[in-house]
Design a protein around this motif. Structure first.
Motif, short mmCIF file in Angstrom:
data_model
loop_
_atom_site.label_atom_id
_atom_site.label_comp_id
_atom_site.label_asym_id
_atom_site.label_seq_id
_atom_site.Cartn_x
_atom_site.Cartn_y
_atom_site.Cartn_z
N ASP A 277 -24.10 6.94 -33.56
CA ASP A 277 -25.03 7.21 -34.93
C ASP A 277 -24.35 5.69 -35.87
OD1 ASP A 277 -25.42 9.76 -34.42
OD2 ASP A 277 -23.92 10.53 -35.10
N ASP A 278 -23.32 4.99 -35.50
CA ASP A 278 -23.11 3.80 -36.24
C ASP A 278 -22.61 2.90 -35.03
OD1 ASP A 278 -21.73 1.46 -37.39
OD2 ASP A 278 -22.12 2.64 -39.38
N PRO A 279 -23.46 1.82 -34.62
CA PRO A 279 -22.84 0.81 -33.54
C PRO A 279 -21.62 0.18 -33.81
CG PRO A 279 -24.46 -0.21 -34.77
CD PRO A 279 -24.54 1.21 -35.30
N ALA B 88 -16.64 2.45 -32.62
CA ALA B 88 -15.67 1.63 -31.87
C ALA B 88 -14.33 2.46 -31.62
CB ALA B 88 -15.47 0.26 -32.06
N PRO B 89 -13.65 2.77 -32.65
CA PRO B 89 -12.38 3.37 -32.44
C PRO B 89 -12.35 4.69 -31.51
CG PRO B 89 -12.53 3.07 -34.69
CD PRO B 89 -13.92 2.55 -34.03
N ALA B 90 -13.47 5.50 -31.58
CA ALA B 90 -13.54 6.68 -30.83
C ALA B 90 -13.74 5.94 -29.24
CB ALA B 90 -14.91 7.45 -30.94
N VAL C 109 -28.98 3.02 -28.06
CA VAL C 109 -28.63 1.96 -28.97
C VAL C 109 -27.35 1.38 -28.45
CG1 VAL C 109 -29.81 3.07 -30.83
CG2 VAL C 109 -27.57 3.75 -30.27
N GLU C 110 -26.82 0.44 -28.98
CA GLU C 110 -25.70 -0.41 -28.68
C GLU C 110 -24.57 0.36 -29.24
OE1 GLU C 110 -25.98 -4.63 -29.61
OE2 GLU C 110 -28.13 -4.57 -28.58
N ALA C 111 -23.40 0.09 -28.74
CA ALA C 111 -22.16 0.70 -29.31
C ALA C 111 -21.02 -0.28 -29.05
CB ALA C 111 -21.67 2.08 -28.76
N GLU C 112 -20.34 -0.59 -30.10
CA GLU C 112 -19.32 -1.76 -29.82
C GLU C 112 -18.22 -1.31 -29.10
OE1 GLU C 112 -16.24 -3.52 -32.92
OE2 GLU C 112 -18.18 -4.02 -33.52
N GLY C 113 -17.84 -2.04 -28.02
CA GLY C 113 -16.75 -1.87 -26.95
C GLY C 113 -17.09 -0.90 -25.78
#
Length: 309
Positions: free
Chosen positions: A96-98, A102-104, A120-124
């Motif tokens: 929902d927010d790229p 990240a923490p999850a 969509v991309e997701a950091e990490g």
């Protein structure tokens, strides 16, 4: 991070080779968790179907749990934590927010769970499988611009998702090639729903008296925009979008204002996401962490020949 655009056949062949090379003692895929924006969106339903088919091909007894965040980041965090607590082997996430996700993702990886971002991309994330979203926006709006020639355009997006941002960027690049086209709005979030698309379009039609074109980053918004145009009985407006869903193909063949869409392949995204994730589980990281699948332009002229999802 390196990336490369692949043809779907090339991706499938590369993954087949990688899976064939798995050691005999490969780690078993017992359970998969999938979190997407909305299971009310046919796109995500197809993505989950593709992922489930791939998972059951690897292990007929695998458990696949797909959940819908309804574009609520807090809810998606809870879903990710529930997957971790359940001890899944692999998570596919349409973030929902790229950045905020990240923490999850880190918590999942710390628990030994492979995480693949889809759509969509997701950091990490360990890997990402998505459409070339800049190209998707570009080819849809190049067609829209050519059909319009000149006039005012409004653009609907779906929040700060990487795919949403990229599609708007590609669209505006294509429209920028037409000196007579002006973008009146590009920051209204329809949350990828018909209701959202209709409400934004109703507002735009009341605010701007001279709109000739509309681009929405997803088709539920496009179909909602079409409803708004018809409700207010406005003529001379054409719509382009992105996804290639069965509903949009029917709209292209019917009496609507939708004239084109740039199609994705959600089932392929889901399949590749699981296959890449299974490789990661067994020490086989992908050659490229971001796999981009090419979109295809579907118009009223070729909708009958389009083999959709």
């Amino acid at each position: 991070m390196s990336f490369r655009t692949f043809q779907a056949g090339g991706v499938a062949a590369a993954i087949a080779i990688a899976l064939a090379a798995m050691p005999a003692c490969a780690r078993e895929l017992r359970s998969v968790g999938i979190s997407v924006g909305s299971l009310g969106n046919p796109y995500f339903v197809a993505l989950v179907e593709g992922a489930s088919q791939a998972a059951h091909k690897i292990n007929p007894d695998v458990r696949v749990n797909a959940v819908s965040s309804e574009y609520d980041l807090g809810k998606q965090f809870t879903e990710m934590d529930n997957f971790i607590a359940a001890g899944v082997d692999l998570i596919l996430v349409a973030a929902d927010d790229p950045k905020a996700i990240a923490p999850a993702i880190k918590r999942a990886q710390a628990a030994g769970i492979a995480v693949v971002a889809v759509d969509v991309e997701a950091e990490g994330a360990d890997a990402t499988v998505e459409t070339d979203n800049t190209k998707a926006g570009e080819i849809a709006c190049a067609y829209l611009g050519d059909k319009m020639g000149a006039g005012n355009v409004v653009i609907q997006w779906a929040g700060p998702l990487s795919g949403s941002i990229a599609r708007v960027k590609g669209c505006e690049k294509a429209l920028g090639a037409h000196a007579g086209i002006k973008v009146l709005s590009d920051d209204q979030n329809g949350n990828c729903t018909r209701e959202g698309g209709m409400n934004i379009m109703l507002d735009h039609l009341q605010r701007y008296r001279d709109i000739k074109g509309v681009y929405t980053i997803c088709e539920p918004e496009a179909l909602g925009a079409d409803l708004a145009i018809r409700q207010l009985k406005r003529d001379g407006i054409v719509i382009a979008s992105t996804d290639g869903s069965p509903d949009a193909v029917s709209a292209l063949k019917g009496d609507t204002d939708l004239i084109a869409t740039s199609s994705q392949d959600p089932r392929q995204e889901g399949r590749i996401g699981v296959e890449e994730g299974y490789g990661l589980m067994n020490g086989k990281p992908p050659e490229h962490r971001i796999l981009m699948l090419p979109p295809q332009l579907v118009t009223r002229d070729n909708a009958a020949q389009y083999k959709g999802w």
